[in-house]
Enzyme design. Structure first.
Site, PDB file in Angstrom:
ATOM      1  N   ASP A 195       0.861  -1.186   0.000  1.00 15.72           N
ATOM      2  CA  ASP A 195       0.000   0.000   0.000  1.00 15.72           C
ATOM      3  C   ASP A 195       0.895   1.233   0.000  1.00 15.72           C
ATOM      4  O   ASP A 195       1.733   1.395   0.899  1.00 15.72           O
ATOM      5  CB  ASP A 195      -0.908  -0.008   1.238  1.00 15.72           C
ATOM      6  CG  ASP A 195      -1.781   1.231   1.326  1.00 15.72           C
ATOM      7  OD1 ASP A 195      -2.815   1.273   0.647  1.00 15.72           O
ATOM      8  OD2 ASP A 195      -1.414   2.174   2.080  1.00 15.72           O
TER       9      ASP A 195
ATOM     10  N   GLU B 282      -0.749  -1.161  -5.982  1.00 15.03           N
ATOM     11  CA  GLU B 282      -1.930  -0.428  -6.435  1.00 15.03           C
ATOM     12  C   GLU B 282      -1.649   0.214  -7.795  1.00 15.03           C
ATOM     13  O   GLU B 282      -0.572   0.773  -8.010  1.00 15.03           O
ATOM     14  CB  GLU B 282      -2.298   0.663  -5.425  1.00 15.03           C
ATOM     15  CG  GLU B 282      -2.676   0.150  -4.052  1.00 15.03           C
ATOM     16  CD  GLU B 282      -2.827   1.283  -3.050  1.00 15.03           C
ATOM     17  OE1 GLU B 282      -3.962   1.549  -2.616  1.00 15.03           O
ATOM     18  OE2 GLU B 282      -1.806   1.900  -2.715  1.00 15.03           O
TER      19      GLU B 282
ATOM     20  N   CYS C 207     -13.040  -4.203   4.823  1.00 14.05           N
ATOM     21  CA  CYS C 207     -12.571  -5.041   5.931  1.00 14.05           C
ATOM     22  C   CYS C 207     -12.004  -6.347   5.370  1.00 14.05           C
ATOM     23  O   CYS C 207     -12.719  -7.074   4.660  1.00 14.05           O
ATOM     24  CB  CYS C 207     -13.718  -5.328   6.898  1.00 14.05           C
ATOM     25  SG  CYS C 207     -13.237  -6.437   8.249  1.00 14.05           S
TER      26      CYS C 207
ATOM     27  N   CYS D 111     -14.337  -9.484   6.932  1.00  6.85           N
ATOM     28  CA  CYS D 111     -15.724  -9.761   6.505  1.00  6.85           C
ATOM     29  C   CYS D 111     -16.079  -9.114   5.167  1.00  6.85           C
ATOM     30  O   CYS D 111     -17.227  -9.225   4.715  1.00  6.85           O
ATOM     31  CB  CYS D 111     -16.704  -9.285   7.584  1.00  6.85           C
ATOM     32  SG  CYS D 111     -16.735  -7.481   7.791  1.00  6.85           S
TER      33      CYS D 111
ATOM     34  N   CYS E 251     -13.575  -2.056  11.662  1.00  3.94           N
ATOM     35  CA  CYS E 251     -14.769  -2.417  10.914  1.00  3.94           C
ATOM     36  C   CYS E 251     -16.022  -2.197  11.765  1.00  3.94           C
ATOM     37  O   CYS E 251     -16.092  -2.665  12.916  1.00  3.94           O
ATOM     38  CB  CYS E 251     -14.694  -3.869  10.470  1.00  3.94           C
ATOM     39  SG  CYS E 251     -16.118  -4.410   9.501  1.00  3.94           S
TER      40      CYS E 251
ATOM     41  N   CYS F 278     -17.898  -6.102  11.910  1.00  3.89           N
ATOM     42  CA  CYS F 278     -17.358  -7.236  12.679  1.00  3.89           C
ATOM     43  C   CYS F 278     -16.381  -6.821  13.764  1.00  3.89           C
ATOM     44  O   CYS F 278     -15.955  -7.651  14.570  1.00  3.89           O
ATOM     45  CB  CYS F 278     -16.682  -8.229  11.731  1.00  3.89           C
ATOM     46  SG  CYS F 278     -15.151  -7.617  10.991  1.00  3.89           S
TER      47      CYS F 278
ATOM     48  N   ASP G  95      -3.029   1.441   6.872  1.00  7.65           N
ATOM     49  CA  ASP G  95      -2.128   1.142   5.754  1.00  7.65           C
ATOM     50  C   ASP G  95      -1.903  -0.363   5.613  1.00  7.65           C
ATOM     51  O   ASP G  95      -1.810  -0.880   4.498  1.00  7.65           O
ATOM     52  CB  ASP G  95      -0.791   1.862   5.951  1.00  7.65           C
ATOM     53  CG  ASP G  95      -0.933   3.368   5.885  1.00  7.65           C
ATOM     54  OD1 ASP G  95      -1.789   3.843   5.118  1.00  7.65           O
ATOM     55  OD2 ASP G  95      -0.199   4.073   6.597  1.00  7.65           O
TER      56      ASP G  95
END
Length: 380
Positions: free
Chosen positions: A181, A265, A332, A335, A351, A354, A361
């Site tokens: 990232d 990315e 997330c 989930c 999240c 969950c 990051d």
């Protein structure tokens, strides 16, 4: 596997060789500019715009008869200048670059030999046609057969870049898969939690740079003092570029040596760093803040990082895959719930569905890894 690699060294020419290299730079620049002017004239006359390297090369003998000093320059150097113009037009028509511009004296002075150069690494010297043996600072071993040689000048120093070609067996990559990232507070965060802090060299030296640039208003343009100040500014820019380049090489070497498959990315840096000024009818918002953000984004050199990582992984038998960056820091990994509220702060992720929490990051790097694995699985 065939590998092309460039080795760059600082030259140590004597006075006569410096004068000769400056002459070659001037001739190369003149031919480039004259060919570009001729192309523009042809376009205005017949409204057709098709650059022909063959036709332009045929004009070189006429130019040499008209301007005798062009004969002092190696003929292949002049031909390579036309090759550069041809590449510039190809990039323009492919929408990879702007329309070719006329070259200015003292900016990106360089010339290239496609053949005829000889390298003696034991004696730390290189043979340049019509210039002779030139000594260089031999800092590392050159591998492979010499394909072409480029001589350039930067901040009063001369450099030679030797491109070679050699065969190498595809090595067995080391390590496994990793997601990365990209960010500003942390330059690169890996999905295993490791991160690389940014160097921010421009931010560190921009005060000194601004101080020097302000002195231009007290100098007469093109005077000796103006030239000295311009040299100092160029030297500082050169230092910034070298520090950034060294940081990128060290970081990409570390990652490529320890991982077989890397997912990054697919960032559109040009779009991310667009100005927010707007136009006369519709003014932009938060222009100053966006300008500062753009400066920091460009200081990171994300595209250059990806480019270096790509070819270094190939050298070591690895693989680089770019994945869509949308919502990587909002989804997330436990989930798959995606919401803006998941990212509480710039650093913290929690999240709302969950309760999974982690560094934002690291979450982004984990999601990049998962997306990359899914893309690879779909391709197989």
């Amino acid at each position: 596997m065939q590998i092309r690699k460039a080795f760059k060294f600082e030259l140590m020419p004597n006075g006569a060789q410096i004068r000769k290299m400056k002459q070659f730079c001037g001739c190369s620049r003149f031919v480039f500019n004259r060919a570009l002017a001729h192309q523009n004239e042809q376009h205005e006359a017949d409204k057709l715009f098709k650059f022909s390297y063959t036709k332009m090369t045929a004009l070189l003998p006429e130019w040499k008869k008209e301007l005798i000093w062009l004969k002092d320059c190696h003929s292949q150097v002049l031909q390579q200048s036309l090759k550069d113009l041809e590449s510039a037009f190809k990039n323009f028509f492919a929408k990879r670059a702007d329309f070719p511009k006329f070259k200015k004296k003292g900016e990106k002075d360089r010339f290239r030999f496609p053949q005829g150069c000889k390298l003696e690494q034991g004696n730390a010297r290189i043979w340049l046609p019509k210039i002779g043996w030139v000594r260089y600072r031999n800092s590392r071993q050159v591998m492979g057969a010499v394909k072409n040689v480029t001589v350039s000048q930067k901040c009063g120093k001369w450099f030679v870049s030797v491109q070679t070609e050699f065969e190498q067996e595809i090595p067995q990559p080391k390590g496994g898969e990793i997601g990365i990232d990209m960010g500003i507070a942390k330059f690169a965060t890996l999905s295993n939690g490791q991160f690389f802090a940014p160097i921010n060299v421009f931010k560190t030296l921009k005060g000194k740079l601004a101080k020097l640039q302000k002195q231009f208003k007290h100098k007469t343009k093109f005077s000796n003092n103006w030239q000295k100040l311009k040299f100092k500014v160029s030297k500082l820019h050169h230092k910034i570029a070298n520090v950034r380049k060294n940081f990128l090489h060290q970081t990409t070497n570390t990652i490529s040596q320890n991982h077989a498959i890397v997912y990054v990315e697919d960032l559109q840096v040009a779009n991310m760093a667009k100005s927010a000024k707007g136009n006369a009818e519709q003014h932009g918002k938060n222009v100053k803040q966006k300008s500062g953000l753009n400066r920091v984004i460009l200081d990171q050199s994300w595209y250059e990082f990806r480019r270096q990582l790509d070819y270094k992984l190939l050298w070591r038998g690895g693989y680089l895959l770019a994945v869509p960056p949308q919502n990587t820091s909002r989804c997330c990994p436990a989930c798959n719930h995606t919401a803006k509220e998941n990212r509480i702060t710039q650093e913290k992720f929690e999240c709302v569905q969950c309760g999974y929490s982690n560094n934002a990051d690291v979450v982004g790097a984990i999601n990049v890894l998962k997306r990359g694995q899914a893309i690879l699985a779909a391709q197989q």
